[in-house]
Scaffold this motif. Structure first.
Motif, PDB file in Angstrom:
ATOM      1  N   GLU A  43     -12.337   0.562  -0.009  1.00  0.00           N
ATOM      2  CA  GLU A  43     -12.920  -0.737   0.233  1.00  0.00           C
ATOM      3  C   GLU A  43     -12.389  -1.868  -0.594  1.00  0.00           C
ATOM      4  O   GLU A  43     -12.292  -2.702  -0.052  1.00  0.00           O
ATOM      5  N   GLY A  58     -13.792 -11.516   1.807  1.00  0.00           N
ATOM      6  CA  GLY A  58     -14.948 -10.658   2.475  1.00  0.00           C
ATOM      7  C   GLY A  58     -15.622  -9.851   1.475  1.00  0.00           C
ATOM      8  O   GLY A  58     -15.665 -10.160   0.089  1.00  0.00           O
ATOM      9  N   LYS A  59     -16.748  -9.172   1.754  1.00  0.00           N
ATOM     10  CA  LYS A  59     -17.502  -8.380   0.991  1.00  0.00           C
ATOM     11  C   LYS A  59     -17.596  -6.860   1.257  1.00  0.00           C
ATOM     12  O   LYS A  59     -17.202  -6.733   2.783  1.00  0.00           O
ATOM     13  N   ASN A  60     -17.692  -6.075   0.317  1.00  0.00           N
ATOM     14  CA  ASN A  60     -17.570  -4.607   0.708  1.00  0.00           C
ATOM     15  C   ASN A  60     -18.735  -4.087   1.363  1.00  0.00           C
ATOM     16  O   ASN A  60     -19.813  -4.516   1.141  1.00  0.00           O
ATOM     17  N   LEU A  61     -18.499  -3.570   2.876  1.00  0.00           N
ATOM     18  CA  LEU A  61     -19.430  -2.801   3.570  1.00  0.00           C
ATOM     19  C   LEU A  61     -19.030  -1.469   3.657  1.00  0.00           C
ATOM     20  O   LEU A  61     -17.881  -1.069   3.362  1.00  0.00           O
ATOM     21  N   PRO A  62     -19.937  -0.532   4.245  1.00  0.00           N
ATOM     22  CA  PRO A  62     -19.709   0.769   4.209  1.00  0.00           C
ATOM     23  C   PRO A  62     -18.511   0.984   5.448  1.00  0.00           C
ATOM     24  O   PRO A  62     -18.199   0.171   6.164  1.00  0.00           O
ATOM     25  N   ILE A  64     -16.342   2.138   8.646  1.00  0.00           N
ATOM     26  CA  ILE A  64     -16.644   2.300   9.762  1.00  0.00           C
ATOM     27  C   ILE A  64     -16.263   3.818  10.277  1.00  0.00           C
ATOM     28  O   ILE A  64     -16.929   4.529  10.920  1.00  0.00           O
TER      29      ILE A  64
END
Length: 71
Positions: A43, A58-62, A64
């Motif tokens: 990430e 950006g911001k950390n997302l789970p 995909i």
């Protein structure tokens, strides 16, 4: 040499952010991304590469997807 990679997917207003690359006389487009550095999470690598290649924060997302490819 095997190097793990991470990519970021940015969708906004129905558009997908891609980065243009040129290699050996070929032009192609990819999601922003690159190699994961030592002591860096996938990430963190995705966010770093996103900023380096496109100037976008950006911001950390789970994740995909996780894909393993044989050598």
């Amino acid at each position: 040499m095997i190097r793990n990679r991470s990519q970021a997917m940015v969708c906004r207003d129905g558009k997908l952010l891609l980065v243009e690359h040129r290699m050996k006389g070929r032009d192609f487009f990819n999601l922003p991304g690159g190699g994961i550095e030592e002591n860096e999470t996938p990430e963190e690598a995705a966010m770093r590469e996103l900023n380096e290649e496109s100037g976008v924060s950006g911001k950390n997302l789970p994740p995909i997807a996780i894909q393993n490819k044989p050598e």
